[in-house]
Design an enzyme around this catalytic site. Structure first.
Site, PDB file in Angstrom:
ATOM      1  CG  HIS A 188      -3.153   1.189  -2.233  1.00 14.13           C
ATOM      2  ND1 HIS A 188      -1.677   1.192  -2.560  1.00 14.13           N
ATOM      3  CD2 HIS A 188      -3.831   0.259  -3.270  1.00 14.13           C
ATOM      4  CE1 HIS A 188      -1.461   0.275  -3.381  1.00 14.13           C
ATOM      5  NE2 HIS A 188      -2.793  -0.171  -3.862  1.00 14.13           N
ATOM      6  CG  LEU A 208      -1.799  -1.228   1.224  1.00 13.52           C
ATOM      7  CD1 LEU A 208      -2.785  -1.118   2.653  1.00 13.52           C
ATOM      8  CD2 LEU A 208      -2.783  -1.480   0.105  1.00 13.52           C
TER       9      LEU A 208
END
Length: 277
Positions: A33, A29
């Site tokens: 995200h 991530l």
């Protein structure tokens, strides 16, 4: 924050939630995200983020085995962001038997990304549909960086009458314009310095169209040539209608400029939206 790895406990946990917003990811991530998670949190009382590297959307020669897996860091970031649930199934959980049932996709899935990565969208829609059935969200958030994927998911939801509202999150970029992506981790320092050129040249097309240029094939060709001269291997540069991804007609005012190209061994994609007067 709760970490759940199996389907039955997740369904039991979500059964009495008034509203659920879902962000499907493959992990590793980054700020892009997390921006999707923030959008999800605004639309439901419970936010669920899945982390699953989906083998079905990778061709045998692609980077499934080396795709970055950073689950501990991912969970730390999600906890700091205030996500409610992280769903982290393994392959046996999502695919306990070989996945023989898959969707027959519309022609748009065979263009652009679909033409360069045959089977990609079949793998994407299979896992997204399975995750929707498991999580049963009211809202799901997808990033605009994967623009064609977003449109394919929209069509799947509309045509299969799925009770999910799809919300798009804007692309998050680095200072030089490079769209954030997990695959940016593959770039060395020299490649990273060059990587922003894809966004720069797609923006040039957008600005030219905004200034009145309408020879779209010429604009596509010129940018592909410029990138090639810089050492990129171009898969496509394309100007399309936003919602259909068909070539632009004279009456179209909602456009998207898309590009995909290889910088050494790293494939980058990007796009810019444009609405004409």
């Amino acid at each position: 924050m709760e970490i759940i790895t199996d389907i039955a406990p997740l369904r039991a946990r979500l059964r009495h939630e008034a509203s659920v917003a879902f962000v499907p990811t493959m992990g590793n991530l980054h700020a892009g995200h997390l921006s999707l998670v923030r959008i999800a949190q605004k639309h439901a009382s419970c936010s669920v983020v899945s982390i699953f590297v989906n083998r079905l959307q990778f061709a045998p020669h692609e980077d499934f085995d080396r795709y970055p897996r950073t689950w501990s860091d991912d969970c730390r970031l999600l906890e700091e962001q205030g996500a409610d649930i992280v769903f982290m199934p393994d392959e046996k959980t999502l695919y306990p038997v070989p996945q023989e049932f898959q969707l027959l996709l519309p022609p748009v899935a065979d263009t652009l990304e679909g033409a360069c990565r045959p089977g990609f969208f079949r793998g994407v829609t299979t896992v997204v549909l399975k995750l929707f059935n498991i999580v049963q969200p009211h809202v799901a958030v997808f990033g605009e960086k994967d623009y064609q994927q977003l449109q394919v998911v929209h069509r799947m939801v509309d045509q299969l009458n799925l009770p999910v509202e799809i919300i798009a999150g804007e692309t998050v970029r680095d200072e030089d314009g490079l769209a954030l992506s997990s695959r940016n981790n593959y770039l060395d320092a020299t490649q990273r310095q060059e990587a922003g050129e894809l966004a720069h040249h797609l923006k040039q097309i957008r600005d030219s169209i905004a200034s009145g240029e309408r020879d779209f094939p010429l604009l596509e060709q010129l940018v592909a040539e410029k990138l090639s001269k810089r050492g990129w291997v171009v898969d496509y540069v394309a100007v399309r209608q936003q919602h259909t991804l068909l070539p632009v007609a004279a009456s179209d005012s909602s456009l998207v400029i898309l590009g995909a190209a290889w910088l050494n061994q790293t494939r980058l994609i990007d796009n810019f939206l444009l609405t004409l007067p």
